[in-house]
Design an enzyme around this catalytic site. Structure first.
Site, PDB file in Angstrom:
ATOM      1  N   ASP A 112      -6.241   1.118  -7.187  1.00 33.31           N
ATOM      2  CA  ASP A 112      -6.797   2.267  -7.978  1.00 33.31           C
ATOM      3  C   ASP A 112      -5.858   3.583  -7.840  1.00 33.31           C
ATOM      4  O   ASP A 112      -5.366   4.188  -8.873  1.00 33.31           O
ATOM      5  CB  ASP A 112      -8.184   2.850  -7.432  1.00 33.31           C
ATOM      6  CG  ASP A 112      -8.834   3.598  -8.179  1.00 33.31           C
ATOM      7  OD1 ASP A 112      -8.337   4.068  -9.153  1.00 33.31           O
ATOM      8  OD2 ASP A 112      -9.827   4.211  -7.644  1.00 33.31           O
ATOM      9  N   ASP A 134       1.592   2.743   1.887  1.00 36.57           N
ATOM     10  CA  ASP A 134       2.132   4.138   1.888  1.00 36.57           C
ATOM     11  C   ASP A 134       3.499   4.225   1.736  1.00 36.57           C
ATOM     12  O   ASP A 134       3.952   4.807   0.845  1.00 36.57           O
ATOM     13  CB  ASP A 134       1.874   4.660   3.435  1.00 36.57           C
ATOM     14  CG  ASP A 134       2.295   3.674   4.591  1.00 36.57           C
ATOM     15  OD1 ASP A 134       2.463   2.695   4.504  1.00 36.57           O
ATOM     16  OD2 ASP A 134       1.920   4.196   5.759  1.00 36.57           O
ATOM     17  N   TYR A 182     -14.714  -0.931  -3.041  1.00 38.35           N
ATOM     18  CA  TYR A 182     -15.566  -0.329  -4.102  1.00 38.35           C
ATOM     19  C   TYR A 182     -16.708  -1.553  -4.225  1.00 38.35           C
ATOM     20  O   TYR A 182     -17.777  -0.875  -4.978  1.00 38.35           O
ATOM     21  CB  TYR A 182     -14.653  -0.544  -5.377  1.00 38.35           C
ATOM     22  CG  TYR A 182     -13.790   0.538  -5.154  1.00 38.35           C
ATOM     23  CD1 TYR A 182     -13.239   0.911  -4.099  1.00 38.35           C
ATOM     24  CD2 TYR A 182     -12.984   0.827  -6.465  1.00 38.35           C
ATOM     25  CE1 TYR A 182     -12.197   2.012  -4.094  1.00 38.35           C
ATOM     26  CE2 TYR A 182     -12.046   1.909  -6.620  1.00 38.35           C
ATOM     27  CZ  TYR A 182     -11.704   2.390  -5.275  1.00 38.35           C
ATOM     28  OH  TYR A 182     -10.729   3.270  -5.323  1.00 38.35           O
ATOM     29  N   ASP A 219      -2.729   5.384 -10.412  1.00 37.77           N
ATOM     30  CA  ASP A 219      -2.907   6.689 -10.946  1.00 37.77           C
ATOM     31  C   ASP A 219      -1.570   7.501 -10.859  1.00 37.77           C
ATOM     32  O   ASP A 219      -0.911   8.184 -11.515  1.00 37.77           O
ATOM     33  CB  ASP A 219      -3.813   7.545 -10.268  1.00 37.77           C
ATOM     34  CG  ASP A 219      -5.055   7.681 -10.915  1.00 37.77           C
ATOM     35  OD1 ASP A 219      -5.439   6.505 -11.591  1.00 37.77           O
ATOM     36  OD2 ASP A 219      -5.538   8.604 -11.128  1.00 37.77           O
ATOM     37  N   LYS A 246      -1.503  -3.372   3.838  1.00 34.62           N
ATOM     38  CA  LYS A 246      -1.452  -2.449   5.107  1.00 34.62           C
ATOM     39  C   LYS A 246      -1.704  -3.375   6.267  1.00 34.62           C
ATOM     40  O   LYS A 246      -2.686  -3.178   6.891  1.00 34.62           O
ATOM     41  CB  LYS A 246      -2.546  -1.466   4.820  1.00 34.62           C
ATOM     42  CG  LYS A 246      -2.607  -0.289   5.685  1.00 34.62           C
ATOM     43  CD  LYS A 246      -1.340   0.574   5.567  1.00 34.62           C
ATOM     44  CE  LYS A 246      -1.611   1.809   6.826  1.00 34.62           C
ATOM     45  NZ  LYS A 246      -0.196   2.543   7.022  1.00 34.62           N
TER      46      LYS A 246
END
Ligand code: IPM
Ligand code: MG
Length: 364
Positions: free
Chosen positions: A252, A228, A146, A256, A196
């Protein structure tokens, strides 16, 4: 008497409505503690772009610079409306990320808390929720994709291309991991490290640094989990998690999903902590579709006040009281239209009535 300056950035959409309810909470806390809150509203977000020509105007920066803490509402417009603002000045890019960068608020706490009083909001089955969900996602907030360099253009084959870079140095990784280990020490001493590393080099470095930092916290058990897989397990077995730590984009997305397992992002307050300054915000957007209707639940905003009391002002007891007050309003069967459908087995009240009920409980 202690005195604190608090910048109030109400933001867009439902922001101003839920900010009003947060203000009521400051008043109660003030009335019964040796503390004074100087509440200073300042424009921020799309509304600030239209009124001041910038989503994070200089006068707001000045207010925030002087503040002991910042309470920020959601920002942003509907997809259509946001086209009225040049891309670089849209509030996410032009205000929110610059706010995070300005105060270096690198540690983002996003609690996913589903006590039994709120269990009816969750889409998960009772046997999965068990005695309740109570986990803390810690998201690195000022690094990674980001904030990396961005480049767009036309490549050698004449095709439009984009390049965005994901960068972390070991110091950025180390400081967020220390924060996470310290939280794990205060809680159940289990830390889920979300990464990851089977694909990303950034995760390989992250995990190397983690091994070094972990030596300082021998009592904490580290459990490694690919991001994941973490997404799946958050649905299938969320009660196994206590503290989870991850880089910016993973946080992020997974946070959510945290809102999803609670039943609404409206139940997700957050704290964004730096070494010098902290700001507090709901994790959700500005919900333009329900703005101005007095139907948005102020939980995430009032919860952000609770997090401010605890993290910025060392008022842990009062923070607990605020959480308990909100939960007991739900326990009494009340809800707001954004969280519950008409005809659901709840007593429907509006945004301001919910705030009043929290105040009532808090004052008891
Ligand atoms: C959040 C939001 C922001 C983010 C957006 C609005 C830039 O989604 O706080 O989670 O991606 O960090
Ligand atoms: Mg988000």
């Amino acid at each position: 008497m202690k005195s604190y300056k608090i910048a109030l950035l109400a933001g867009d959409g439902i922001g101003p409505e839920i900010m009003q309810e947060a203000i009521k909470i400051f008043k109660v806390i003030e009335s019964r503690n040796e503390v004074q809150f100087e509440l200073i509203p300042a424009p921020f977000g799309a509304n600030a772009y239209f009124s001041h020509g910038h989503p994070f105007p200089d006068e707001t920066k000045a207010v925030c610079d002087k503040a002991d803490a910042i309470l920020k509402g959601p920002i942003g417009l509907s997809h259509e409306e946001s086209k009225k603002i040049p891309v670089e000045l849209q509030p996410e890019r032009g205000a929110l990320l610059p706010l995070r960068r300005r105060y270096n608020t690198y540690a983002n706490f996003r609690p996913v808390s589903l006590p039994k009083e709120l269990a009816h909001f969750s889409p998960l089955k009772p046997e999965i929720i068990g005695d309740g969900i109570d986990l803390l996602m810690i998201r690195e907030l000022v690094g990674g994709l980001y904030f990396g360099e961005k480049e767009t253009g036309i490549n050698d084959q004449g095709l439009r291309y984009v390049k965005e870079s994901l960068e972390y140095d070991e110091e950025q990784i180390r400081r967020i991991l220390h924060v996470a280990f310290k939280q794990a020490m205060r809680r159940k001493k289990i830390l889920h490290n979300i990464h990851k590393s089977n694909v990303l080099k950034s995760s390989v470095l992250w995990n190397e640094v983690l091994e070094e930092v972990a030596v300082e916290y021998p009592d904490v058990e580290v459990r490694h989990l690919l991001v994941d897989a973490a997404a799946t397990l958050l649905c299938l077995n969320p009660t196994q998690f206590d503290v989870m730590v991850m880089e910016n984009m993973f946080g992020d997305i997974l946070s959510d999903q945290g809102g999803g397992i609670l039943g609404s992002l409206g139940l997700m307050p957050s704290a964004c902590l730096g070494d010098e300054k902290a700001y507090y915000e709901p994790s959700h957007g500005s919900a333009p579709d329900i703005a101005g209707k007095n139907i948005a639940n102020p939980y995430s905003m009032i919860g952000s006040v609770a997090m401010m009391l605890e993290n910025s002002f060392d008022m842990e007891e009062e923070a607990k009281n605020v959480w308990n007050a909100m939960q007991s309003v739900f326990a009494d069967g009340y809800s707001t239209p954004d969280l519950s459908k008409p005809g659901a087995n709840v007593k429907m009240i509006n945004t301001d009535e919910f705030g009043d009920k929290v105040v009532e409980k808090l004052s008891q």
